[in-house]
Design a protein around this motif. Structure first.
Motif, PDB file in Angstrom:
ATOM      1  N   PHE A  23     -57.825  59.092  39.363  1.00 45.89           N
ATOM      2  CA  PHE A  23     -58.849  57.948  38.582  1.00 45.89           C
ATOM      3  C   PHE A  23     -59.073  56.588  39.245  1.00 45.89           C
ATOM      4  N   TYR A  24     -58.395  56.234  40.198  1.00 46.36           N
ATOM      5  CA  TYR A  24     -58.782  54.988  40.571  1.00 46.36           C
ATOM      6  C   TYR A  24     -60.152  55.709  41.889  1.00 46.36           C
ATOM      7  N   SER A  25     -60.992  56.200  41.089  1.00 50.81           N
ATOM      8  CA  SER A  25     -62.167  56.850  42.769  1.00 50.81           C
ATOM      9  C   SER A  25     -63.962  55.896  42.335  1.00 50.81           C
ATOM     10  N   THR A  26     -63.685  55.601  41.484  1.00 47.64           N
ATOM     11  CA  THR A  26     -65.316  55.264  40.699  1.00 47.64           C
ATOM     12  C   THR A  26     -64.887  54.085  40.294  1.00 47.64           C
ATOM     13  N   GLY A  27     -63.629  52.871  40.868  1.00 46.78           N
ATOM     14  CA  GLY A  27     -64.134  52.058  40.191  1.00 46.78           C
ATOM     15  C   GLY A  27     -63.814  51.286  39.122  1.00 46.78           C
ATOM     16  N   SER A  28     -63.441  52.918  37.673  1.00 46.14           N
ATOM     17  CA  SER A  28     -63.167  52.288  36.415  1.00 46.14           C
ATOM     18  C   SER A  28     -62.435  53.477  35.859  1.00 46.14           C
ATOM     19  N   ALA A  64     -62.449  59.092  33.944  1.00 51.39           N
ATOM     20  CA  ALA A  64     -61.332  60.134  32.959  1.00 51.39           C
ATOM     21  C   ALA A  64     -62.584  61.021  32.751  1.00 51.39           C
ATOM     22  N   ALA A  65     -63.844  60.584  32.209  1.00 58.12           N
ATOM     23  CA  ALA A  65     -64.841  61.535  32.158  1.00 58.12           C
ATOM     24  C   ALA A  65     -65.280  62.655  33.200  1.00 58.12           C
ATOM     25  N   GLY A  66     -65.012  61.892  34.341  1.00 60.51           N
ATOM     26  CA  GLY A  66     -65.511  62.924  35.291  1.00 60.51           C
ATOM     27  C   GLY A  66     -64.391  64.097  35.648  1.00 60.51           C
ATOM     28  N   THR A  67     -62.859  62.878  35.801  1.00 63.99           N
ATOM     29  CA  THR A  67     -62.208  64.351  35.507  1.00 63.99           C
ATOM     30  C   THR A  67     -61.698  65.398  34.269  1.00 63.99           C
ATOM     31  N   ALA A  68     -62.549  64.781  33.313  1.00 64.31           N
ATOM     32  CA  ALA A  68     -62.627  66.254  32.281  1.00 64.31           C
ATOM     33  C   ALA A  68     -63.426  66.782  32.236  1.00 64.31           C
ATOM     34  N   ALA A  69     -64.964  66.161  32.954  1.00 61.88           N
ATOM     35  CA  ALA A  69     -65.695  67.178  33.393  1.00 61.88           C
ATOM     36  C   ALA A  69     -65.800  68.703  34.111  1.00 61.88           C
ATOM     37  N   ALA A  70     -64.356  67.731  35.313  1.00 63.49           N
ATOM     38  CA  ALA A  70     -63.869  68.501  36.369  1.00 63.49           C
ATOM     39  C   ALA A  70     -63.315  69.826  35.889  1.00 63.49           C
ATOM     40  N   LEU A  71     -62.532  69.121  35.061  1.00 70.01           N
ATOM     41  CA  LEU A  71     -61.332  70.144  34.392  1.00 70.01           C
ATOM     42  C   LEU A  71     -61.583  71.088  33.611  1.00 70.01           C
ATOM     43  N   ILE A  72     -62.479  70.998  32.844  1.00 70.12           N
ATOM     44  CA  ILE A  72     -63.947  72.230  32.335  1.00 70.12           C
ATOM     45  C   ILE A  72     -64.437  73.271  32.708  1.00 70.12           C
ATOM     46  N   LEU A  73     -65.312  72.408  33.716  1.00 72.33           N
ATOM     47  CA  LEU A  73     -66.538  73.160  34.278  1.00 72.33           C
ATOM     48  C   LEU A  73     -65.077  74.246  35.406  1.00 72.33           C
ATOM     49  N   SER A  74     -64.831  73.708  35.973  1.00 73.81           N
ATOM     50  CA  SER A  74     -63.335  74.070  36.927  1.00 73.81           C
ATOM     51  C   SER A  74     -63.123  75.375  36.258  1.00 73.81           C
TER      52      SER A  74
END
Lengths: 99, 231
Positions: A55-60, A65-75
């Motif tokens: 959650f701190y990897s993109t500076g926002s 959270a958007a990236g995490t959601a995408a990763a969770l769904i696709l994985s």
């Protein structure tokens, strides 16, 4: 203190930490408990490294959270590593456009 | 042999892509700390680790004592010892002493993660292929970052920061979905990691990972011992 000395010490320690256990654990570990422990270690390590750091990897936190959601769904649907990784990044980028 | 090498190289591509962005950041940081492009690239080539290098450069910049360098590297990188022991149980017979000495150089979080996710035994050729490609990404990213400063526009640089974590999720989610035991271990590790981050702030991130992983795996091994042949 010389730069060469710093770099030598740094690289030497980092190498030995990896090489000593990797080289000297040549026997199969018999204990069922230890084998189970080592079976779970990779998943536990990756989980602890990812959460909450992701959650701190993109500076926002929002784009992350958007990236995490995408990763969770696709994985969850078993997509290949590279697809999940780059989609997470793309989702974070797109979310950033709306901020 | 060649097939294994190539398989390792292909599996190394997402790692190298993730490394490009992370090491780019390291290169920028190293030059800001007063190191040359060449020195930054050499540090990356010799260490192949992110957190340890970042901390090391800070110590160099501050002119800190060598003992601090030793203790910080030990603390941040001790997780590699756990990974090395875990990986040692998955090695093919071809992994003789010299191969172990050589390949241990390349045990990083990501290479370890991809290797342990393999169903089959790990051969030296497979690991060398992966290490080589990852190495290229790591060292060239460092050199580029050091030479060019902020080459990429900020939004892209920021978005690249999540690449490696996305890969980690892709490794842990499928088995966690299939096995309740893995899901519970993953959840415990995440919960402890969060607890440490927000409530026990004096614990550094390297130690936080070790503590979380050891407790979660110990609980998992106690309540859900694996079958004889599954490691």
């Amino acid at each position: 203190m010389s730069l060469v000395l710093y770099i030598t010490v740094m690289a030497g320690i980092t190498y030995l930490i990896r090489a000593i256990p990797f080289t000297f654990f040549t026997k199969k570990i018999r204990s069922r408990y230890l084998r189970s422990f080592l079976y779970y270690i990779p998943y536990a390590v990756l989980s602890a490294m990812t959460i909450p750091a992701i959650f701190y990897s993109t500076g926002s936190v929002i784009t992350a959270a958007a990236g995490t959601a995408a990763a969770l769904i696709l994985s969850y649907f078993g997509m290949p590593l590279i697809v999940v990784a780059l989609s997470a990044s793309a989702a974070a980028f797109i979310a950033g456009l709306f901020l | 042999m060649v097939k294994e090498l190539r398989r390792g190289m292909v599996h190394g591509i997402p790692i190298a892509l993730g490394y490009l962005s992370v090491s780019f950041g390291f290169g920028i940081k190293a030059v800001r700390s007063g190191l040359s492009v060449l020195t930054a690239a050499i540090i990356s080539a010799l260490n192949l680790t992110s957190a340890g290098q970042a901390a090391g450069v800070e110590i160099i910049a501050a002119g800190g004592p060598l003992l601090e360098m030793i203790l910080v590297q030990l603390t941040i990188n001790i997780r590699y010892s756990l990974m090395a022991i875990s990986l040692s149980q998955k090695l093919d017979e071809k992994f003789t002493f010299p191969h172990r000495l050589a390949a241990s150089y390349g045990i990083t979080d990501e290479i370890f993660a991809v290797c342990s996710a393999q169903e089959r035994k790990i051969t030296p050729a497979y690991m060398y292929g992966m290490i080589f490609v990852a190495f290229l990404g790591w060292v060239s990213g460092t050199a580029l970052g050091a030479a060019a400063g902020q080459l990429l526009p900020e939004p892209i640089n920021n978005a690249m920061g999540i690449v490696l974590y996305g890969m980690f999720l892709a490794i842990i989610v499928p088995p966690a979905r299939k096995k309740l035991s893995v899901f519970i271990v993953v959840a415990i590790a995440a919960a402890i990691s969060v607890l440490i981050k927000y409530c026990l702030e004096f614990i550094t991130s390297g130690f936080a990972v070790i503590i979380s992983a050891v407790i979660a795996s110990a609980v998992g091994a106690l309540f859900f011992p694996v079958k004889e042949d599954s490691v």
